[in-house]
Design a protein around this motif. Structure first.
Motif, PDB file in Angstrom:
ATOM      1  N   UNK A   1      11.089   3.440  44.156  1.00  0.00           N
ATOM      2  CA  UNK A   1      11.180   4.859  44.512  1.00  0.00           C
ATOM      3  C   UNK A   1      12.546   5.442  44.158  1.00  0.00           C
ATOM      4  N   UNK A   2      13.602   4.673  44.393  1.00  0.00           N
ATOM      5  CA  UNK A   2      14.939   5.151  44.054  1.00  0.00           C
ATOM      6  C   UNK A   2      15.047   5.376  42.548  1.00  0.00           C
ATOM      7  N   UNK A   3      14.538   4.446  41.768  1.00  0.00           N
ATOM      8  CA  UNK A   3      14.591   4.590  40.306  1.00  0.00           C
ATOM      9  C   UNK A   3      13.773   5.797  39.856  1.00  0.00           C
ATOM     10  N   UNK A   4      12.591   5.982  40.437  1.00  0.00           N
ATOM     11  CA  UNK A   4      11.741   7.117  40.071  1.00  0.00           C
ATOM     12  C   UNK A   4      12.404   8.453  40.416  1.00  0.00           C
ATOM     13  N   UNK A   5      12.932   8.552  41.628  1.00  0.00           N
ATOM     14  CA  UNK A   5      13.587   9.797  42.052  1.00  0.00           C
ATOM     15  C   UNK A   5      14.821  10.063  41.199  1.00  0.00           C
ATOM     16  N   UNK A   6      15.587   9.019  40.901  1.00  0.00           N
ATOM     17  CA  UNK A   6      16.773   9.175  40.089  1.00  0.00           C
ATOM     18  C   UNK A   6      16.404   9.661  38.682  1.00  0.00           C
ATOM     19  N   UNK A   7      15.312   9.119  38.128  1.00  0.00           N
ATOM     20  CA  UNK A   7      14.889   9.525  36.783  1.00  0.00           C
ATOM     21  C   UNK A   7      14.441  10.986  36.767  1.00  0.00           C
ATOM     22  N   UNK A   8      13.753  11.423  37.816  1.00  0.00           N
ATOM     23  CA  UNK A   8      13.256  12.794  37.863  1.00  0.00           C
ATOM     24  C   UNK A   8      14.349  13.802  38.222  1.00  0.00           C
ATOM     25  N   UNK A   9      15.195  13.449  39.184  1.00  0.00           N
ATOM     26  CA  UNK A   9      16.178  14.407  39.686  1.00  0.00           C
ATOM     27  C   UNK A   9      17.558  14.214  39.074  1.00  0.00           C
ATOM     28  N   UNK A  10      17.749  13.176  38.274  1.00  0.00           N
ATOM     29  CA  UNK A  10      19.062  12.876  37.703  1.00  0.00           C
ATOM     30  C   UNK A  10      19.662  14.015  36.908  1.00  0.00           C
ATOM     31  N   UNK A  11      18.912  14.586  35.932  1.00  0.00           N
ATOM     32  CA  UNK A  11      19.492  15.681  35.151  1.00  0.00           C
ATOM     33  C   UNK A  11      19.853  16.905  36.002  1.00  0.00           C
ATOM     34  N   UNK A  12      19.007  17.238  36.972  1.00  0.00           N
ATOM     35  CA  UNK A  12      19.310  18.389  37.837  1.00  0.00           C
ATOM     36  C   UNK A  12      20.548  18.115  38.686  1.00  0.00           C
ATOM     37  N   UNK A  13      20.647  16.912  39.225  1.00  0.00           N
ATOM     38  CA  UNK A  13      21.820  16.567  40.034  1.00  0.00           C
ATOM     39  C   UNK A  13      23.082  16.532  39.186  1.00  0.00           C
ATOM     40  N   UNK A  14      22.958  16.089  37.945  1.00  0.00           N
ATOM     41  CA  UNK A  14      24.112  16.067  37.054  1.00  0.00           C
ATOM     42  C   UNK A  14      24.588  17.502  36.758  1.00  0.00           C
ATOM     43  N   UNK A  15      23.635  18.409  36.596  1.00  0.00           N
ATOM     44  CA  UNK A  15      23.993  19.808  36.370  1.00  0.00           C
ATOM     45  C   UNK A  15      24.691  20.417  37.570  1.00  0.00           C
ATOM     46  N   UNK A  16      24.192  20.147  38.759  1.00  0.00           N
ATOM     47  CA  UNK A  16      24.816  20.662  39.984  1.00  0.00           C
ATOM     48  C   UNK A  16      26.228  20.095  40.127  1.00  0.00           C
ATOM     49  N   UNK A  17      26.363  18.807  39.863  1.00  0.00           N
ATOM     50  CA  UNK A  17      27.678  18.175  39.967  1.00  0.00           C
ATOM     51  C   UNK A  17      28.643  18.783  38.949  1.00  0.00           C
ATOM     52  N   UNK A  18      28.184  18.979  37.736  1.00  0.00           N
ATOM     53  CA  UNK A  18      29.047  19.542  36.694  1.00  0.00           C
ATOM     54  C   UNK A  18      29.473  20.967  37.045  1.00  0.00           C
ATOM     55  N   UNK A  19      28.550  21.753  37.613  1.00  0.00           N
ATOM     56  CA  UNK A  19      28.902  23.111  38.051  1.00  0.00           C
ATOM     57  C   UNK A  19      29.977  23.074  39.125  1.00  0.00           C
ATOM     58  N   UNK A  20      29.841  22.153  40.066  1.00  0.00           N
ATOM     59  CA  UNK A  20      30.829  22.067  41.150  1.00  0.00           C
ATOM     60  C   UNK A  20      32.183  21.688  40.595  1.00  0.00           C
ATOM     61  N   UNK A  21      32.216  20.734  39.676  1.00  0.00           N
ATOM     62  CA  UNK A  21      33.495  20.321  39.083  1.00  0.00           C
ATOM     63  C   UNK A  21      34.100  21.480  38.283  1.00  0.00           C
ATOM     64  N   UNK A  22      33.264  22.201  37.536  1.00  0.00           N
ATOM     65  CA  UNK A  22      33.779  23.333  36.755  1.00  0.00           C
ATOM     66  C   UNK A  22      34.378  24.407  37.650  1.00  0.00           C
ATOM     67  N   UNK A  23      33.752  24.653  38.801  1.00  0.00           N
ATOM     68  CA  UNK A  23      34.278  25.679  39.716  1.00  0.00           C
ATOM     69  C   UNK A  23      35.595  25.242  40.331  1.00  0.00           C
ATOM     70  N   UNK A  24      35.697  23.957  40.661  1.00  0.00           N
ATOM     71  CA  UNK A  24      36.935  23.459  41.274  1.00  0.00           C
ATOM     72  C   UNK A  24      38.059  23.463  40.264  1.00  0.00           C
ATOM     73  N   UNK A  25      37.804  23.033  39.041  1.00  0.00           N
ATOM     74  CA  UNK A  25      38.863  22.953  38.044  1.00  0.00           C
ATOM     75  C   UNK A  25      39.147  24.313  37.392  1.00  0.00           C
ATOM     76  N   UNK A  26      38.280  25.319  37.625  1.00  0.00           N
ATOM     77  CA  UNK A  26      38.470  26.629  37.033  1.00  0.00           C
ATOM     78  C   UNK A  26      39.497  27.481  37.741  1.00  0.00           C
ATOM     79  N   UNK A  27      39.988  27.068  38.891  1.00  0.00           N
ATOM     80  CA  UNK A  27      40.964  27.870  39.633  1.00  0.00           C
ATOM     81  C   UNK A  27      42.311  27.790  39.027  1.00  0.00           C
TER      82      UNK A  27
END
Length: 80
Positions: A54-80
């Motif tokens: 189940x962890x592998x399945x959820x990671x495969x399905x939600x991985x790209x979306x979570x990576x996008x959210x993480x990248x947005x958060x990092x961009x906002x923090x480093x954009x200041x």
């Protein structure tokens, strides 16, 4: 010291028949419980494998979306 088949305690009192019967019953239940747990190992192996799947399945399905959210958060923090 010991009378014909009776059990003596260190304080000189002998336990009643009901108390001895309760102690025997508790020991029977405890010994049965130890033996019954052995058959449960395949169940735990199955649960572990299913959880990993189940962890592998959820990671495969939600991985790209979570990576996008993480990248947005990092961009906002480093954009200041």
């Amino acid at each position: 010291m010991a009378n014909s088949g009776s059990v003596e305690r260190t304080d000189g009192q002998t336990p009643s028949r009901a108390r001895i019967a309760r102690m025997r019953r508790i020991l029977q239940i405890a010994s049965r419980t130890k033996h019954d747990d052995r058959g449960d190992v395949p169940g735990w192996v199955l649960i572990t494998l299913m959880t990993a799947g189940l962890v592998i399945l959820i990671w495969a399905l939600a991985g790209p979306a979570l990576q996008g959210v993480f990248q947005q958060a990092i961009d906002r923090v480093t954009g200041f």
